[in-house]
Each structure stands twice: as C-alpha cells, then as structure tokens.
Design a protein around this motif. Structure first.
Motif, mmCIF file in Angstrom:
data_model
loop_
_atom_site.group_PDB
_atom_site.id
_atom_site.type_symbol
_atom_site.label_atom_id
_atom_site.label_comp_id
_atom_site.label_asym_id
_atom_site.label_seq_id
_atom_site.Cartn_x
_atom_site.Cartn_y
_atom_site.Cartn_z
ATOM 1 N N ILE A 1 28.055 0.036 21.384
ATOM 2 C CA ILE A 1 26.627 0.192 21.695
ATOM 3 C C ILE A 1 26.089 -1.085 22.318
ATOM 4 N N LEU A 2 26.456 -2.225 21.762
ATOM 5 C CA LEU A 2 26.016 -3.513 22.293
ATOM 6 C C LEU A 2 26.520 -3.715 23.721
ATOM 7 N N LEU A 3 27.758 -3.357 24.004
ATOM 8 C CA LEU A 3 28.298 -3.466 25.362
ATOM 9 C C LEU A 3 27.547 -2.570 26.341
ATOM 10 N N GLY B 1 23.711 -1.964 30.708
ATOM 11 C CA GLY B 1 22.491 -1.342 31.213
ATOM 12 C C GLY B 1 21.475 -2.372 31.673
ATOM 13 N N ILE B 2 21.287 -3.419 30.890
ATOM 14 C CA ILE B 2 20.356 -4.483 31.264
ATOM 15 C C ILE B 2 20.839 -5.184 32.523
ATOM 16 N N SER B 3 22.121 -5.467 32.616
ATOM 17 C CA SER B 3 22.687 -6.112 33.809
ATOM 18 C C SER B 3 22.485 -5.250 35.050
ATOM 19 N N ALA B 4 22.709 -3.956 34.924
ATOM 20 C CA ALA B 4 22.533 -3.049 36.061
ATOM 21 C C ALA B 4 21.068 -3.014 36.506
ATOM 22 N N CYS B 5 20.136 -2.971 35.550
ATOM 23 C CA CYS B 5 18.709 -2.964 35.906
ATOM 24 C C CYS B 5 18.309 -4.260 36.601
ATOM 25 N N LEU B 6 18.767 -5.377 36.107
ATOM 26 C CA LEU B 6 18.438 -6.656 36.730
ATOM 27 C C LEU B 6 19.014 -6.754 38.138
ATOM 28 N N TYR B 7 20.194 -6.204 38.344
ATOM 29 C CA TYR B 7 20.822 -6.236 39.665
ATOM 30 C C TYR B 7 20.086 -5.316 40.645
ATOM 31 N N LEU B 8 19.765 -4.119 40.207
ATOM 32 C CA LEU B 8 19.139 -3.133 41.094
ATOM 33 C C LEU B 8 17.676 -3.431 41.395
#
Length: 129
Positions: free
Chosen positions: A9-11, A16-23
């Motif tokens: 779940i943590l991964l 998800g946070i990394s993808a949002c920050l990138y996009l």
C-alpha cells in the motif's frame, strides 16, 4: 503476509504521488527564463534546411531569442509575423508599441516549423528591451 500488505500500500501511495507530481508540473514562465538560443531567422532556416531532424531536437520546446523585422500584425490572433517567416504569438496581449516594418527582439518558446505555410512558430512570447 501481514507485513507485505502495508508495504505494498505504501509503495502504491508513493508511486501515485510521484505520478501526480510528474504529470501536473507547474507552468513555465518563458519571460523569466534565460534564452537557450539567440538566433536569427536565417540561422533557423539554414539549420532546418540542412537537417530538420537535428534542428527539431535542438530547438523544440526551448526558449529562444530572435531579432527580426515585423512584417505583419494579427491583432485578432494576438500575434505578429516577423521576416515573413516566423509567426509569433504573445503570452498575454499584443504589445501596443509594435509597429509593422520596425525591428523587434522577442523571446518565446519554439514550437516548430510548419512546412505547409513555410513558417516557424513561436508562442508565449514577450518583447525583450
């Protein structure tokens, strides 16, 4: 088994946070950026004529500074044509002090070359003083 579930779940949360920050990166402020290239219309033409693939790699989405003569003004399109070969649109409004026939130095984001119209495209431009 119970230890794997929280780690999984943590991964997923981190991914998800990394993808949002990138996009959803912040918007660029071309006006405050330093120009990657200072070029003339003739230099752009020469590079795109000799090898357009390399020229696209070099200039695509880069901030460029360009000096040329204003050949026409498109108030409805918020842009100008420089040296009859470069279509420039401005970030906000068309500056009032632009006069057809006069030289002007602009800085903007290079979009590409329109082969049909035989015109270079630059957007998010501002006048350099």
């Amino acid at each position: 088994m119970r230890k794997k579930i929280p780690i999984t779940i943590l991964l997923f949360i981190i991914m998800g946070i990394s993808a949002c920050l990138y996009l959803y990166k912040g918007h660029r402020d071309i006006e405050s950026e330093t120009a990657d290239y200072v070029v003339t219309v003739n230099e752009l033409e020469r590079e795109f004529t000799s090898n357009d693939s390399l020229a696209y790699i070099k200039y695509q989405d880069k901030t460029i500074e360009l000096s040329a003569r204003v050949t026409s003004i498109d108030k409805a399109g918020n842009g100008i044509v420089m040296s009859e070969k470069v279509f420039v649109t401005f970030k906000n409004r068309l500056p009032q002090n632009i006069i057809s026939g006069k030289s002007l130095k602009i800085k903007g984001r290079f979009l590409g070359y329109d082969e049909l119209l035989q015109e270079f495209k630059i957007d998010q431009s501002s006048v350099v003083h």
